[in-house]
Design an enzyme around this catalytic site. Structure first.
Site, PDB file in Angstrom:
ATOM      1  N   SER A   5       0.821  -1.215   0.000  1.00  0.00           N
ATOM      2  CA  SER A   5       0.000   0.000   0.000  1.00  0.00           C
ATOM      3  C   SER A   5       0.852   1.260   0.000  1.00  0.00           C
ATOM      4  O   SER A   5       1.925   1.297   0.591  1.00  0.00           O
ATOM      5  CB  SER A   5      -0.923   0.033   1.213  1.00  0.00           C
ATOM      6  OG  SER A   5      -1.671   1.243   1.170  1.00  0.00           O
ATOM      7  N   HIS A  27      -7.606  -3.493   4.472  1.00  0.00           N
ATOM      8  CA  HIS A  27      -7.024  -2.137   4.456  1.00  0.00           C
ATOM      9  C   HIS A  27      -7.783  -1.285   3.438  1.00  0.00           C
ATOM     10  O   HIS A  27      -8.202  -0.154   3.714  1.00  0.00           O
ATOM     11  CB  HIS A  27      -5.537  -2.214   4.092  1.00  0.00           C
ATOM     12  CG  HIS A  27      -4.930  -0.897   3.683  1.00  0.00           C
ATOM     13  ND1 HIS A  27      -5.136  -0.327   2.438  1.00  0.00           N
ATOM     14  CD2 HIS A  27      -4.165  -0.013   4.359  1.00  0.00           C
ATOM     15  CE1 HIS A  27      -4.521   0.827   2.361  1.00  0.00           C
ATOM     16  NE2 HIS A  27      -3.914   1.053   3.520  1.00  0.00           N
ATOM     17  N   ASN A  28      -7.988  -1.839   2.259  1.00  0.00           N
ATOM     18  CA  ASN A  28      -8.678  -1.082   1.210  1.00  0.00           C
ATOM     19  C   ASN A  28     -10.148  -0.863   1.552  1.00  0.00           C
ATOM     20  O   ASN A  28     -10.709   0.190   1.239  1.00  0.00           O
ATOM     21  CB  ASN A  28      -8.558  -1.805  -0.135  1.00  0.00           C
ATOM     22  CG  ASN A  28      -7.199  -1.589  -0.779  1.00  0.00           C
ATOM     23  OD1 ASN A  28      -6.238  -1.274  -0.101  1.00  0.00           O
ATOM     24  ND2 ASN A  28      -7.114  -1.773  -2.072  1.00  0.00           N
ATOM     25  N   LYS A  43      -4.535  -6.788   3.180  1.00  0.00           N
ATOM     26  CA  LYS A  43      -4.523  -5.642   2.244  1.00  0.00           C
ATOM     27  C   LYS A  43      -5.939  -5.336   1.761  1.00  0.00           C
ATOM     28  O   LYS A  43      -6.321  -4.168   1.595  1.00  0.00           O
ATOM     29  CB  LYS A  43      -3.596  -5.929   1.048  1.00  0.00           C
ATOM     30  CG  LYS A  43      -3.644  -4.847  -0.042  1.00  0.00           C
ATOM     31  CD  LYS A  43      -2.991  -3.564   0.408  1.00  0.00           C
ATOM     32  CE  LYS A  43      -3.379  -2.281  -0.290  1.00  0.00           C
ATOM     33  NZ  LYS A  43      -3.505  -2.148  -1.683  1.00  0.00           N
ATOM     34  N   GLU A  89     -10.188   1.931   3.691  1.00  0.00           N
ATOM     35  CA  GLU A  89      -9.885   3.098   2.837  1.00  0.00           C
ATOM     36  C   GLU A  89     -11.167   3.593   2.138  1.00  0.00           C
ATOM     37  O   GLU A  89     -11.446   4.799   2.106  1.00  0.00           O
ATOM     38  CB  GLU A  89      -8.824   2.676   1.810  1.00  0.00           C
ATOM     39  CG  GLU A  89      -8.473   3.702   0.751  1.00  0.00           C
ATOM     40  CD  GLU A  89      -7.497   3.121  -0.291  1.00  0.00           C
ATOM     41  OE1 GLU A  89      -6.616   2.318   0.054  1.00  0.00           O
ATOM     42  OE2 GLU A  89      -7.634   3.467  -1.477  1.00  0.00           O
TER      43      GLU A  89
HETATM   44  C1  6PG Z   1      -3.099   1.444  -1.772  1.00  0.00           C
HETATM   45  C2  6PG Z   1      -4.402   1.653  -2.475  1.00  0.00           C
HETATM   46  C3  6PG Z   1      -4.378   1.179  -3.880  1.00  0.00           C
HETATM   47  C4  6PG Z   1      -5.661   1.577  -4.598  1.00  0.00           C
HETATM   48  C5  6PG Z   1      -6.629   0.434  -4.558  1.00  0.00           C
HETATM   49  C6  6PG Z   1      -8.066   0.792  -4.573  1.00  0.00           C
HETATM   50  O1  6PG Z   1      -3.204   0.899  -0.694  1.00  0.00           O
HETATM   51  O2  6PG Z   1      -2.052   1.863  -2.266  1.00  0.00           O
HETATM   52  O3  6PG Z   1      -5.389   0.937  -1.812  1.00  0.00           O
HETATM   53  O4  6PG Z   1      -4.132  -0.186  -3.846  1.00  0.00           O
HETATM   54  O5  6PG Z   1      -6.171   2.727  -4.054  1.00  0.00           O
HETATM   55  O6  6PG Z   1      -6.289  -0.354  -5.655  1.00  0.00           O
HETATM   56  O7  6PG Z   1      -8.453   1.102  -5.845  1.00  0.00           O
HETATM   57  P1  6PG Z   1      -9.939   1.411  -6.202  1.00  0.00           P
HETATM   58  O8  6PG Z   1     -10.352   2.480  -5.250  1.00  0.00           O
HETATM   59  O9  6PG Z   1      -9.860   1.865  -7.603  1.00  0.00           O
HETATM   60  O10 6PG Z   1     -10.708   0.141  -6.048  1.00  0.00           O
END
Ligand code: 6PG
Length: 387
Positions: free
Chosen positions: A130, A187-188, A184, A191
């Site tokens: 990430s 994590h996303n 991960k 996010e």
């Molecule tokens: C990271 C990010 C990166 C990207 C994701 C999500 O941790 O560096 O999460 O991996 O932001 O791929 O992408 P989308 O928002 O397009 O699904």
């Protein structure tokens, strides 16, 4: 020539940046790209790091250039290209060599690949990375899943290239097979939730309080100095303060309100549902992205039913801003807690024994959701408040 410590396939932006980061930390790296011209361009642009890079023009050459057991990072598009790359590598690798998938893979694919490769004596690592392009080049957060033995082989390189939080590397081995890619994914998911909550607060400030992007930017910049301090709040302030060079308008007003997604948020929600663990903040964020993507339907609905408009919010503005800051903080705590609850459930389901304090620690720098709250959570886990 001295053998390379590690190899890398796929010199796109993320792959190139990871390779330069590895070279810069003093580890010789062998690189391969399907299109030879890209390998040449990478070497030409490597500058002072050129001597640490071994360009290879076939997989045989790549394998021969690396010290066994050979760790090879593949940084290609998630999905079928990863399987194709693994199939091609099988012919040139030997027992105990380590294929490392550093893309955003679905952890179920990672588990399948781990088991398929173990059958033929090869090892597989699913590695969550990430921090985007900048992180890959200067210090990402790295979440590793695989055997402990394979981690030992790559630990030195991965901890060297990772972000550091007060000198502690933000790279760790989290468990076997799909553990790294699962973490991960969550994590996303967090996010996604973080970004959606920020967007909703922005909406309230814009529509409810009639504030413009620059004024809102100042609010976020102020919040970034307090309990909400985090990368996403920081860049929100920067994005809201930026103008579009072509039109001179605030950039946020010229960007189409339609977001796509690559899958990790959705996978987080699917797994949460499978485990029977509520992850409502992540679920709502994924749903909001889908709604945002169906712009045509939204426009048609507005045509048919009208735009309800927004009722301005009256009252003490400073008090309201204070409440919104707290609401965002409360939402953030809920999103992170839900993410950790899903990881805790998955850890039992898949026998990973995920180290929650370590996860909080390696998310404190380098990654997209880095935030002051994670430092507090890491401390709480450390003092026995763990899952
Ligand atoms: C990271 C990010 C990166 C990207 C994701 C999500 O941790 O560096 O999460 O991996 O932001 O791929 O992408 P989308 O928002 O397009 O699904």
């Amino acid at each position: 020539m001295e053998k390379a410590e590690i190899g890398l396939i796929g010199l796109g932006t993320m792959g190139s940046n990871l390779a330069l980061n590895i070279a810069e930390k003093g580890h010789r790296i062998a690189v391969f790209n399907r299109t030879a011209a890209r390998t040449d361009a990478f070497v030409d642009n490597a500058g002072a790091l050129r001597d640490m890079v071994v360009p290879c023009y076939s997989l045989e050459e790549l394998a021969a250039a690396i010290r066994p057991p050979r760790p090879i990072i593949i940084m290609v598009l998630a999905g079928k290209p990863v399987d194709e790359q693994i199939a091609a590598l099988r012919g040139v690798l030997s027992a105990n060599d380590i294929v490392i998938d550093a893309g955003n893979a679905n952890f179920r694919d990672t588990m399948r690949r781990f088991s398929e490769l173990s059958d033929s004596g090869l090892t597989f690592i699913g590695m969550g990375v990430s921090g985007g392009e900048e992180g890959a080049r200067h210090g990402p957060s790295i979440m590793v899943g695989g055997t402990e033995q394979s981690w030992k082989r790559v630990e030195k390189v991965l901890t060297a290239i990772s972000a550091k939080f007060r000198d502690e590397p933000c790279a760790a081995w989290l468990g076997t097979d799909g553990a790294g890619h699962f973490v991960k994914t969550i994590h996303n998911g967090i996010e996604y939730a973080d970004m959606q909550m920020i967007a909703e607060i922005y909406g309230i400030l814009r529509d409810g309080l009639s504030m413009g992007p620059r004024e809102i930017a100042q609010v976020f910049a102020g919040w970034n100095k307090g309990r909400l301090n985090s990368y996403l709040i920081e860049i929100t302030a920067k994005v809201l303060a930026a103008d579009d060079p072509k039109t001179g308008q605030p950039v946020v007003d010229v960007i189409l309100d339609r977001a796509g997604q690559k899958g990790t948020g959705k996978w987080s929600v699917i797994e949460a549902q499978q485990l029977g663990i509520p992850a409502t903040a992540i679920e709502a964020a994924v749903a909001a992205r889908v709604l945002s993507s169906i712009k045509d339907e939204r426009l048609a609905a507005e045509k048919g039913y009208g735009n309800g408009g927004v009722t301005p919010i009256s009252g003490d503005k400073d008090a309201l801003l204070g409440d919104l800051e707290l609401a965002l903080f409360a939402g953030k705590i809920a999103a992170y807690a839900q993410g950790f609850a899903v990881m805790s459930g998955a850890s039992k389901e898949f026998n990973w024994n995920l180290p929650m304090p370590t996860i909080a620690k390696i998310w404190r720098a380098g990654c997209i959701i880095r935030s002051q709250l994670l430092d507090t959570m890491a401390e709480a886990f450390g003092s026995g408040g763990g899952a």
